[in-house]
Write a protein that holds these residues in place. Structure first.
Motif, PDB file in Angstrom:
ATOM      1  N   LYS A 190       3.891  67.287  71.618  1.00  0.00           N
ATOM      2  CA  LYS A 190       4.786  66.753  70.874  1.00  0.00           C
ATOM      3  C   LYS A 190       4.226  66.244  69.595  1.00  0.00           C
ATOM      4  O   LYS A 190       4.961  67.238  68.659  1.00  0.00           O
ATOM      5  CB  LYS A 190       5.816  66.128  71.342  1.00  0.00           C
ATOM      6  CG  LYS A 190       6.763  66.490  71.858  1.00  0.00           C
ATOM      7  CD  LYS A 190       8.524  65.174  72.257  1.00  0.00           C
ATOM      8  CE  LYS A 190       9.009  65.671  72.401  1.00  0.00           C
ATOM      9  NZ  LYS A 190       9.726  64.325  73.719  1.00  0.00           N
TER      10      LYS A 190
ATOM     11  N   HIS B  96       1.001  69.386  64.866  1.00  0.00           N
ATOM     12  CA  HIS B  96       0.804  70.454  64.503  1.00  0.00           C
ATOM     13  C   HIS B  96      -0.087  70.727  63.627  1.00  0.00           C
ATOM     14  O   HIS B  96      -0.858  70.312  62.925  1.00  0.00           O
ATOM     15  CB  HIS B  96       1.795  70.079  63.496  1.00  0.00           C
ATOM     16  CG  HIS B  96       3.144  69.049  64.234  1.00  0.00           C
ATOM     17  ND1 HIS B  96       4.294  69.636  64.557  1.00  0.00           N
ATOM     18  CD2 HIS B  96       3.307  67.589  63.735  1.00  0.00           C
ATOM     19  CE1 HIS B  96       4.419  68.502  65.090  1.00  0.00           C
ATOM     20  NE2 HIS B  96       4.783  67.954  64.889  1.00  0.00           N
ATOM     21  N   HIS B  97      -0.812  71.690  64.158  1.00  0.00           N
ATOM     22  CA  HIS B  97      -2.415  73.014  63.512  1.00  0.00           C
ATOM     23  C   HIS B  97      -2.515  74.083  63.856  1.00  0.00           C
ATOM     24  O   HIS B  97      -1.254  74.473  64.944  1.00  0.00           O
ATOM     25  CB  HIS B  97      -3.667  71.560  64.380  1.00  0.00           C
ATOM     26  CG  HIS B  97      -4.642  72.498  64.095  1.00  0.00           C
ATOM     27  ND1 HIS B  97      -5.348  73.066  63.862  1.00  0.00           N
ATOM     28  CD2 HIS B  97      -4.945  71.589  63.249  1.00  0.00           C
ATOM     29  CE1 HIS B  97      -6.582  73.633  62.954  1.00  0.00           C
ATOM     30  NE2 HIS B  97      -6.496  72.602  62.811  1.00  0.00           N
TER      31      HIS B  97
ATOM     32  N   ALA C 139       2.293  75.390  69.487  1.00  0.00           N
ATOM     33  CA  ALA C 139       3.577  74.716  68.781  1.00  0.00           C
ATOM     34  C   ALA C 139       3.866  74.488  70.349  1.00  0.00           C
ATOM     35  O   ALA C 139       4.402  75.510  70.781  1.00  0.00           O
ATOM     36  CB  ALA C 139       3.549  75.615  67.909  1.00  0.00           C
TER      37      ALA C 139
ATOM     38  N   GLU D 199       7.830  73.319  71.162  1.00  0.00           N
ATOM     39  CA  GLU D 199       9.178  73.457  71.325  1.00  0.00           C
ATOM     40  C   GLU D 199       9.908  73.118  71.727  1.00  0.00           C
ATOM     41  O   GLU D 199      10.975  72.846  70.973  1.00  0.00           O
ATOM     42  CB  GLU D 199       9.567  75.359  71.524  1.00  0.00           C
ATOM     43  CG  GLU D 199      11.076  75.849  70.683  1.00  0.00           C
ATOM     44  CD  GLU D 199      11.510  75.875  69.427  1.00  0.00           C
ATOM     45  OE1 GLU D 199      11.829  76.228  69.025  1.00  0.00           O
ATOM     46  OE2 GLU D 199       9.907  75.856  68.520  1.00  0.00           O
TER      47      GLU D 199
ATOM     48  N   GLU E 183       4.985  77.976  71.611  1.00  0.00           N
ATOM     49  CA  GLU E 183       4.964  79.191  71.423  1.00  0.00           C
ATOM     50  C   GLU E 183       3.920  80.299  71.960  1.00  0.00           C
ATOM     51  O   GLU E 183       3.472  80.250  73.034  1.00  0.00           O
ATOM     52  CB  GLU E 183       3.581  78.850  69.987  1.00  0.00           C
ATOM     53  CG  GLU E 183       3.281  79.720  69.290  1.00  0.00           C
ATOM     54  CD  GLU E 183       2.507  79.832  67.871  1.00  0.00           C
ATOM     55  OE1 GLU E 183       2.093  80.648  67.537  1.00  0.00           O
ATOM     56  OE2 GLU E 183       1.537  78.474  68.369  1.00  0.00           O
TER      57      GLU E 183
ATOM     58  N   ASN F 195      -4.897  80.207  69.507  1.00  0.00           N
ATOM     59  CA  ASN F 195      -4.162  78.882  69.713  1.00  0.00           C
ATOM     60  C   ASN F 195      -5.185  78.819  70.911  1.00  0.00           C
ATOM     61  O   ASN F 195      -5.365  78.591  72.022  1.00  0.00           O
ATOM     62  CB  ASN F 195      -3.259  79.736  69.803  1.00  0.00           C
ATOM     63  CG  ASN F 195      -2.408  78.724  68.655  1.00  0.00           C
ATOM     64  OD1 ASN F 195      -0.846  79.869  68.446  1.00  0.00           O
ATOM     65  ND2 ASN F 195      -3.016  78.684  67.172  1.00  0.00           N
TER      66      ASN F 195
ATOM     67  N   LYS G  63       7.293  78.534  58.590  1.00  0.00           N
ATOM     68  CA  LYS G  63       6.774  77.666  59.543  1.00  0.00           C
ATOM     69  C   LYS G  63       5.602  77.503  60.244  1.00  0.00           C
ATOM     70  O   LYS G  63       4.903  77.093  60.316  1.00  0.00           O
ATOM     71  CB  LYS G  63       7.953  77.611  61.004  1.00  0.00           C
ATOM     72  CG  LYS G  63       9.832  76.974  60.024  1.00  0.00           C
ATOM     73  CD  LYS G  63      10.672  76.924  61.089  1.00  0.00           C
ATOM     74  CE  LYS G  63      11.953  76.576  60.701  1.00  0.00           C
ATOM     75  NZ  LYS G  63      13.096  76.307  61.452  1.00  0.00           N
ATOM     76  N   THR G  64       5.142  78.788  60.566  1.00  0.00           N
ATOM     77  CA  THR G  64       4.538  79.318  61.167  1.00  0.00           C
ATOM     78  C   THR G  64       2.680  78.674  59.390  1.00  0.00           C
ATOM     79  O   THR G  64       1.705  78.332  59.950  1.00  0.00           O
ATOM     80  CB  THR G  64       4.143  80.239  61.907  1.00  0.00           C
ATOM     81  OG1 THR G  64       5.132  81.046  62.618  1.00  0.00           O
ATOM     82  CG2 THR G  64       2.729  80.994  61.937  1.00  0.00           C
TER      83      THR G  64
ATOM     84  N   ARG H  70       1.704  75.264  59.297  1.00  0.00           N
ATOM     85  CA  ARG H  70       0.680  74.631  60.055  1.00  0.00           C
ATOM     86  C   ARG H  70      -0.396  74.525  59.759  1.00  0.00           C
ATOM     87  O   ARG H  70      -1.269  73.539  59.855  1.00  0.00           O
ATOM     88  CB  ARG H  70       0.498  75.556  61.495  1.00  0.00           C
ATOM     89  CG  ARG H  70       1.936  74.981  62.489  1.00  0.00           C
ATOM     90  CD  ARG H  70       2.443  76.546  63.923  1.00  0.00           C
ATOM     91  NE  ARG H  70       1.204  76.215  64.231  1.00  0.00           N
ATOM     92  CZ  ARG H  70       0.929  76.771  65.611  1.00  0.00           C
ATOM     93  NH1 ARG H  70       1.542  77.857  65.356  1.00  0.00           N
ATOM     94  NH2 ARG H  70      -0.384  77.055  65.989  1.00  0.00           N
TER      95      ARG H  70
END
Length: 553
Positions: free
Chosen positions: A64, A67-68, A73, A75, A91, A153, A418-419, A422
């Motif tokens: 949570k 944020h990178h 990510a 959700e 994600e 990721n 939104k992506t 990050r």
């Protein structure tokens, strides 16, 4: 695929639909799902009987707060307490994990540029984690995932540990066998242990052929635990080979930190490249901007016309209902008067036979006239009501046709941004402020400035796009009024209610079903006006990028 009904119900309850099962691990399975907007996610199932609920919640809490750009990510999460299962929604990385990519690559080496990019991306993720005093503790190719846009990721934080301070040790033996460091066997795990694991991952990217003989790979790892690092092909630069040796030093103090790795001169280009928005995103963004611009120019005026038609429809519906109510009421009054007259004639018939028959006949005639008046009013207005219903159906259809291209393009833009947001982790607040000034003082289009401005503006646009999405959802649904409700006349109080609350757009203030419907139409009209205003605000937020996109065509 078939899932137990209880699991299907659980997924549906939380807004997800199963597409397929991705795999089965020791502690649970992984599923590919989509949400109501058809966006893809992975749901990771965790058996709480195998792991303590505190450990599971720790993984959720870690996710949570992350944020990178290069970390999977988080959700959502939910629990099935009866089954002892916990679910984490994350994600979806469409290209699978790095281990599978290494297998498909087989003996064909990756280029050093590609290896440097992936390595730097992982290292940037570790730098972010270590700054937060989080150690991953399970760096291996299976936990490095590839997105459809080609970057990585870092995922699977099931073994991660949050330390109270940077130099604290975690005391447990975790991590894949072929990637654990010497100190892990002593149950003393620090951020430098992640560096060892990353060193072996980097080795494996360079030396894919070692996987053709698993025993050889085990022997190489065993030798490194005794202080003999593996050899690296001379096809790769001396700087890269030397870095791997440093990362695989048995003494954690001799290993570089993530910060020190990223400061290596030979990695400068890769670091600068990967601390920016990927070129693939830039292309997608400009394409999405053009799509939105075209949809807006083609359909926005249609929505304004529909807004005007909806106002007229509400006025027309109110007029129809008023006339129908008044006509029915008038017919009822006339009919009642006729009935009374006929009754008087019947009472007087024994005394004034001839005259009473005339009175009774007049009464019957008046009653019939009253019925005809009421019926005629209703029939006339039913015809008008049918025409209005058809008009409302056309408005709804035209709204869907006109709004869909605009709203869908905004949804695509919002998801993409939104992506992109990050990557804001690489932009300091001062840099963001300078970017805003640059946008105002120079022509937009210079790559770096445009990227910085985009990162600086994403928050405002995202909030605006989310607001539009909520407002547009089901906006015109439920407007059509059933014919059997349209002319249910209570009494003259309904006319009084209509007169006194004519401009009200709150359906809850009315008792009449039809008046509620009219108020709903007025409320919908108001919401449509707000939606058009919000779309224009979103367009203003994107105006500088729209101009750039037009110039590039």
């Amino acid at each position: 695929m078939e899932l137990p009904p209880a699991m299907n119900q659980l997924f549906t309850k939380h807004g997800y639909t199963l597409k397929k099962k991705l795999g089965q691990g020791v502690s649970g399975a992984a599923f590919l799902v989509n949400n109501k907007e058809e966006d893809l996610y992975v749901i990771k199932e965790i058996n709480c009987r195998d792991r303590s609920s505190d450990a599971v919640k720790q993984e959720v809490d870690i996710l949570k707060g992350l944020h990178h750009a290069y970390i999977v990510a988080y959700e959502d999460s939910f629990e099935d307490r009866e089954a002892g299962l916990f679910y984490i929604v994350m994600e979806y990385c469409a290209e699978g994990d790095l281990y599978k990519r290494m297998q498909t690559q087989k003996r064909n080496e990756f280029t050093e540029e590609q290896i440097r990019d992936w390595f730097v991306q992982i290292c940037l993720a570790l730098q972010y984690l270590h700054e937060k005093n989080i150690i991953h503790r399970d760096i291996k190719p299976q936990n490095v995932f590839l997105t459809e846009d080609g970057y990585i990721n870092l995922g699977d934080f099931g073994c991660s540990k949050v330390l109270e301070r940077a130099d604290q040790y975690a005391q447990s033996v975790v991590g894949a066998e072929l990637y654990v460091s010497p100190e892990v066997l002593k149950q003393r795990y620090t951020s430098k242990s992640d560096i060892w694991s990353l060193g072996w991952l980097l080795h494996d990217l360079c030396m894919l052929d070692v996987w053709s003989d698993i025993l050889k790979r085990h022997n190489l790892h065993a030798n490194s635990m005794r202080g003999t690092p593996p050899d690296i092909s001379e096809k790769y630069s001396e700087e890269l080979r030397e870095l791997i040796k440093e990362m695989l030093s048995c003494d954690p103090n001799d290993r570089p930190t993530a910060d020190e790795i990223l400061a290596k001169p030979f990695l400068n280009d890769a670091v600068n490249r990967n601390k920016n928005i990927p070129e693939a995103f830039t292309r997608k963004f400009m394409k999405s901007i053009r799509t939105f611009d075209q949809a807006y120019n083609k359909h926005y005026n249609e929505l304004e016309i529909l807004d005007s038609k909806l106002t007229k429809a509400a006025d027309s519906q109110e007029e129809i209902h008023y006339n129908a109510t008044a006509g029915s009421l008038s017919g009822g009054v006339i009919g009642a008067a006729g009935g009374i007259t006929a009754l008087v004639g019947l009472i007087l018939s024994p005394f004034t036979f001839g005259a009473s028959l005339i009175v009774m006949g007049v009464g019957i005639g008046v009653g019939v006239a009253g019925g005809v008046t009421g019926a005629a009013s209703n029939i006339t207005n039913i015809v008008r009501q049918k025409s209005l219903c058809e008009s409302l159906q056309q408005i709804e259809q035209n709204y869907n046709n006109a709004s869909a291209p605009i709203l869908n393009s905004l949804k695509t833009l919002n998801k993409l941004m939104k992506t992109i947001a990050r990557f804001g982790v690489f932009v300091s607040a001062s840099t963001s402020d300078k970017a805003q000034m640059s946008c105002r003082s120079t022509a937009v289009g210079a790559g770096e400035i445009m990227h910085l401005c985009l990162l600086a503006n994403i928050g405002r646009f995202g909030a605006q796009a989310d607001k539009i999405g909520r407002a547009a959802s089901g906006l015109l649904s439920g407007l059509l009024i059933p014919a059997d409700l349209a002319f249910i006349v209570k009494d003259s109080r309904e006319i009084h209610e209509m007169i006194n609350k004519k401009t009200t757009d709150d359906p809850e203030t009315f008792k009449s079903s039809v008046l509620k419907s009219i108020a709903q139409m007025r409320k919908t009209h108001k919401e449509l006006c707000n939606l058009l205003t919000d779309i224009n605000k979103a367009r203003e937020e994107l105006n500088e990028y729209i101009e750039t996109a037009r110039a590039d065509t």
